[in-house]
Motif scaffolding. Structure first.
Motif, PDB file in Angstrom:
ATOM      1  N   MET A 180       0.842  -1.199   0.000  1.00  0.00           N
ATOM      2  CA  MET A 180       0.000   0.000   0.000  1.00  0.00           C
ATOM      3  C   MET A 180       0.883   1.257   0.000  1.00  0.00           C
ATOM      4  SD  MET A 180      -3.050   0.784   2.672  1.00  0.00           S
ATOM      5  CE  MET A 180      -1.857   1.340   3.889  1.00  0.00           C
ATOM      6  N   VAL A 181       1.970   1.221   0.777  1.00  0.00           N
ATOM      7  CA  VAL A 181       2.895   2.367   0.804  1.00  0.00           C
ATOM      8  C   VAL A 181       3.500   2.573  -0.581  1.00  0.00           C
ATOM      9  CG1 VAL A 181       5.069   3.232   1.750  1.00  0.00           C
ATOM     10  CG2 VAL A 181       3.408   2.120   3.262  1.00  0.00           C
ATOM     11  N   ARG A 182       3.923   1.478  -1.202  1.00  0.00           N
ATOM     12  CA  ARG A 182       4.524   1.570  -2.542  1.00  0.00           C
ATOM     13  C   ARG A 182       3.559   2.258  -3.504  1.00  0.00           C
ATOM     14  NH1 ARG A 182       4.166  -0.254  -7.260  1.00  0.00           N
ATOM     15  NH2 ARG A 182       2.457  -1.700  -6.882  1.00  0.00           N
ATOM     16  N   ARG A 183       2.301   1.852  -3.465  1.00  0.00           N
ATOM     17  CA  ARG A 183       1.320   2.448  -4.385  1.00  0.00           C
ATOM     18  C   ARG A 183       1.033   3.899  -4.009  1.00  0.00           C
ATOM     19  NH1 ARG A 183      -3.528  -0.829  -3.665  1.00  0.00           N
ATOM     20  NH2 ARG A 183      -4.489   0.705  -5.044  1.00  0.00           N
ATOM     21  N   ARG A 184       0.992   4.180  -2.709  1.00  0.00           N
ATOM     22  CA  ARG A 184       0.669   5.551  -2.299  1.00  0.00           C
ATOM     23  C   ARG A 184       1.772   6.532  -2.688  1.00  0.00           C
ATOM     24  NH1 ARG A 184      -0.783   5.058   3.190  1.00  0.00           N
ATOM     25  NH2 ARG A 184       1.420   5.340   3.657  1.00  0.00           N
ATOM     26  N   VAL A 185       3.041   6.150  -2.487  1.00  0.00           N
ATOM     27  CA  VAL A 185       4.108   7.105  -2.834  1.00  0.00           C
ATOM     28  C   VAL A 185       4.189   7.315  -4.342  1.00  0.00           C
ATOM     29  CG1 VAL A 185       5.425   6.792  -0.698  1.00  0.00           C
ATOM     30  CG2 VAL A 185       5.980   5.369  -2.708  1.00  0.00           C
ATOM     31  N   ALA A 186       3.866   6.269  -5.119  1.00  0.00           N
ATOM     32  CA  ALA A 186       3.843   6.458  -6.582  1.00  0.00           C
ATOM     33  C   ALA A 186       2.736   7.447  -6.943  1.00  0.00           C
ATOM     34  CB  ALA A 186       3.618   5.119  -7.284  1.00  0.00           C
ATOM     35  N   LYS A 187       1.587   7.323  -6.278  1.00  0.00           N
ATOM     36  CA  LYS A 187       0.481   8.252  -6.553  1.00  0.00           C
ATOM     37  C   LYS A 187       0.870   9.680  -6.154  1.00  0.00           C
ATOM     38  CE  LYS A 187      -4.471   8.982  -6.053  1.00  0.00           C
ATOM     39  NZ  LYS A 187      -5.734   8.473  -5.492  1.00  0.00           N
ATOM     40  N   LYS A 188       1.582   9.793  -5.033  1.00  0.00           N
ATOM     41  CA  LYS A 188       2.028  11.138  -4.622  1.00  0.00           C
ATOM     42  C   LYS A 188       2.972  11.731  -5.664  1.00  0.00           C
ATOM     43  CE  LYS A 188       1.137  10.749   0.297  1.00  0.00           C
ATOM     44  NZ  LYS A 188       1.572  10.829   1.690  1.00  0.00           N
ATOM     45  N   ALA A 189       3.854  10.900  -6.223  1.00  0.00           N
ATOM     46  CA  ALA A 189       4.763  11.406  -7.263  1.00  0.00           C
ATOM     47  C   ALA A 189       3.972  11.896  -8.467  1.00  0.00           C
ATOM     48  CB  ALA A 189       5.758  10.318  -7.671  1.00  0.00           C
ATOM     49  N   MET A 190       2.852  11.211  -8.774  1.00  0.00           N
ATOM     50  CA  MET A 190       2.008  11.645  -9.903  1.00  0.00           C
ATOM     51  C   MET A 190       1.286  12.945  -9.566  1.00  0.00           C
ATOM     52  SD  MET A 190       0.145   8.165 -11.171  1.00  0.00           S
ATOM     53  CE  MET A 190       1.071   6.651 -11.277  1.00  0.00           C
ATOM     54  N   VAL A 191       0.688  12.994  -8.378  1.00  0.00           N
ATOM     55  CA  VAL A 191      -0.128  14.161  -8.014  1.00  0.00           C
ATOM     56  C   VAL A 191       0.760  15.402  -7.845  1.00  0.00           C
ATOM     57  CG1 VAL A 191      -1.618  15.139  -6.225  1.00  0.00           C
ATOM     58  CG2 VAL A 191      -1.941  12.771  -6.958  1.00  0.00           C
ATOM     59  N   PHE A 192       1.874  15.251  -7.116  1.00  0.00           N
ATOM     60  CA  PHE A 192       2.711  16.422  -6.819  1.00  0.00           C
ATOM     61  C   PHE A 192       3.634  16.786  -7.987  1.00  0.00           C
ATOM     62  CE2 PHE A 192       2.537  14.744  -2.181  1.00  0.00           C
ATOM     63  CZ  PHE A 192       1.254  15.238  -2.037  1.00  0.00           C
ATOM     64  N   GLY A 193       3.865  15.803  -8.896  1.00  0.00           N
ATOM     65  CA  GLY A 193       4.810  16.052  -9.987  1.00  0.00           C
ATOM     66  C   GLY A 193       4.147  16.360 -11.306  1.00  0.00           C
ATOM     67  N   GLN A 194       2.827  16.572 -11.281  1.00  0.00           N
ATOM     68  CA  GLN A 194       2.124  16.884 -12.533  1.00  0.00           C
ATOM     69  C   GLN A 194       2.259  18.363 -12.875  1.00  0.00           C
ATOM     70  OE1 GLN A 194      -2.327  17.044 -12.158  1.00  0.00           O
ATOM     71  NE2 GLN A 194      -1.933  16.728  -9.987  1.00  0.00           N
ATOM     72  N   GLU A 195       2.004  18.676 -14.164  1.00  0.00           N
ATOM     73  CA  GLU A 195       1.819  20.066 -14.584  1.00  0.00           C
ATOM     74  C   GLU A 195       0.398  20.450 -14.218  1.00  0.00           C
ATOM     75  OE1 GLU A 195       3.800  22.263 -15.995  1.00  0.00           O
ATOM     76  OE2 GLU A 195       5.466  20.897 -16.357  1.00  0.00           O
TER      77      GLU A 195
END
Lengths: 274, 274
Positions: free
Chosen positions: B211-226
Motif C-alpha cells: 500500500m505504501v509503494r502504491r501511495r508514494v507512486a500516486k504522490k509522485a504523480m499528483v505532486f509532480g504533474q503540470e
C-alpha cells in the motif's frame, strides 16, 4: 537567386543559433520558469506549515549568540548565505542575497552564466521588502500559533521560502528584459521620460494576473491535499482540507509576488537605456 | 462508593493526561507522521530534479577548499550541520547528523523534547548508508545528465533530500517503540534471543508495504504533474508526464526506505531490554 536566398537563410539560421548560444531567453522560456517556480513556492509554504509559528526564532532577545544581536532566523540566514557564497550561489544572476554585504568569495571555479541582463540589474535587490513581507505579513497568515522548539528546522524551512520568493520576484529582471527585446519601441518613450506609472501600465495584464491567481490556488489544492489511494484526484476540489489555505497562496501572489515583480521590472526598465 | 469511584476516574484521567504529556506516541500518531513525511520526501525529490546531475558537486577533486579534502556537497553538509547544531537541531531525537563528530553545542535555550525512546536509541545512526544510497544509487535514477553550474543550489536541495530521508528512516526508532509498547510479549522472546531474523519477520507486513509503494507512486504523480487550469485533476493518471518518474519513488521506498527503516527498528529492538 536561389543561392543568394539560401545564403540568407543560412546566415539567418547562424545568427539565430548564435543568439541561442548567447542567451536562450524567450517569452516562452521565461513563462515556463515562472510557472515552475510557482510549484517550488507552494511546496516551500506547505513544508513551512508543518511547524507552528515558533515565534522565538524571530525574536531578537531570544537567541544569545556571542557577538550577534539579531534573531535566530537572521543569524541562520546570514551564516547560510556566507556558506552558499563560498559555493558560488551568488554568481548566478538569478540569485540575490538577503545580506549581501561582506559575503566571502566563491571557492569554486567560476561558471560562465549567460549575461543576458543590462548591467544595471546588479544594483536592484529588494530582499529587505521580501524579508519584511514574509516574516511580518505572510507567515502569520499560514503558520499555526504555537511552539514546538524546532527552531533550526523552522529556520531552514523559512530560508527555502525566502529564497524561492526572492528568486521569483527578482526574476522580474528577466521578464522585463524579454518584454523589452520583444517590443523596444513600446517601452522607450516611458523609459526616456522616466515615467514609472506609464511603465507599470505597460507591464500590467489583468487577465494574465487573474489566471496566475487561479492557478496558484489550484496548485495549493493539488499539492496540499491528503493523497489517498481510494479517492479519485478529482475529489480535490471538494475535499476542502488542505495543508495550506489556497486563498493564502492566492493572496501571496496578488498582494505581494506580482506587485513586487512588477516593481523589479519597472526599476530595471528605468535603467535599461543607461 | 460513588465518591471512591469518582476518585478512581479522576486518578485514571490524571494518569492518562500525565502519559499524554510525557509522550503522545501512539500507533496513529506514528502512522500520521510517516504519511506526512512521504509528502516531504516527494517534494524534495521533485525539487532536486529541477537541476541536472551536476556531478562536480560530488567530485572530491573539484572543489579546492583550503584545509578540506572532500566533495563540495560534503563540505556544505558539514558546515550546514555545524550551523544547525548551534540552533539546537540535534537536540530533537528525530534528527540525526550525517557528520555527528565534533558538532558545536547549541546556543539556544534547551527545549524539553519528550523522552519516549529507550536510551539505546542514541547509539543508532545509519546515515552513512543513507548518504551512499542517495549519492550513488538514487540520484542517478532521477537527475538528468548535465551540468548547469548551480552547485550551491543543487547541494542545498541534496541536503533537503538527505535530511528528509534520514528523518524518515530513523523514525523507525519511534515505530519500533510504539509496536513494542503495543505488544511487548510478541517481541520479548526474539529480543532475548537476539534473533534478528525473527524480529524482521515480526516487523514485516507485506500488504502494508504494498500500500505504501502504491501511495508514494500516486504522490509522485499528483505532486509532480503540470497543474493546468483547464484540466480536471483526474487526468493526472493518464497524463504520463511527471517531474519525477513515479516508479523511481516506488523503488526508493521498496528498495531503500522501508528496508532501512526496518533495519533501524531491528537495531533498536535488539537493545530495547538492555
Amino acid at each position: 537567386m536561389l543561392e543568394i536566398g539560401s545564403l540568407f537563410v543560412f546566415l539567418f539560421l547562424s545568427m539565430e543559433r548564435e543568439a541561442e548560444l548567447v542567451c536562450d531567453l524567450t517569452l516562452d522560456s521565461v513563462r515556463k520558469s515562472l510557472i515552475r517556480q510557482e510549484d517550488t513556492i507552494v511546496f516551500c509554504i506547505i513544508e513551512r506549515a508543518k511547524y507552528p509559528l515558533n515565534s522565538p526564532a524571530y525574536n531578537q532577545s531570544y537567541a544569545s549568540i556571542p557577538g550577534f544581536s539579531g534573531s535566530l532566523l537572521e543569524y541562520i540566514v546570514r551564516q547560510t548565505e556566507k556558506l552558499q557564497a563560498t559555493a558560488g550561489r551568488y554568481e548566478n544572476p538569478e540569485e540575490h542575497a538577503f545580506f549581501p554585504d561582506n559575503l566571502p568569495s566563491s571557492l569554486v571555479p567560476p561558471w560562465n552564466y549567460p549575461q543576458v541582463l543590462h548591467p544595471a540589474a546588479n544594483s536592484i535587490n529588494i530582499n529587505k521588502m521580501i524579508w519584511d513581507m514574509y516574516c511580518n505579513q505572510l507567515l502569520p497568515l499560514f503558520a499555526n500559533e504555537g511552539d514546538d522548539g524546532n527552531y533550526a528546522s523552522t529556520a531552514t524551512s523559512d530560508i527555502d521560502c525566502l529564497q524561492a520568493l526572492s528568486r521569483r520576484i527578482h526574476y522580474g529582471k528577466f521578464v522585463a528584459e524579454v518584454k523589452f527585446r520583444d517590443a523596444p519601441h513600446d517601452y522607450e518613450p516611458a523609459i526616456r521620460a522616466q515615467d514609472k506609472d506609464a511603465l507599470m501600465k505597460l507591464l500590467t495584464f489583468e487577465n494574465v494576473e487573474e489566471m496566475v491567481r487561479r492557478r496558484v490556488a489550484k496548485k495549493a489544492m493539488v499539492f496540499g491535499q491528503e493523497v489517498n489511494l481510494n479517492l479519485s484526484n478529482d475529489d480535490v476540489d471538494c475535499q476542502g482540507k488542505y495543508k495550506v489555505d489556497p486563498s493564502v497562496v492566492s493572496r501571496l501572489y496578488v498582494d505581494w509576488v506580482m506587485p513586487l515583480t512588477k516593481l523589479v521590472q519597472v526599476e530595471y526598465l528605468l535603467r535599461r537605456l543607461d
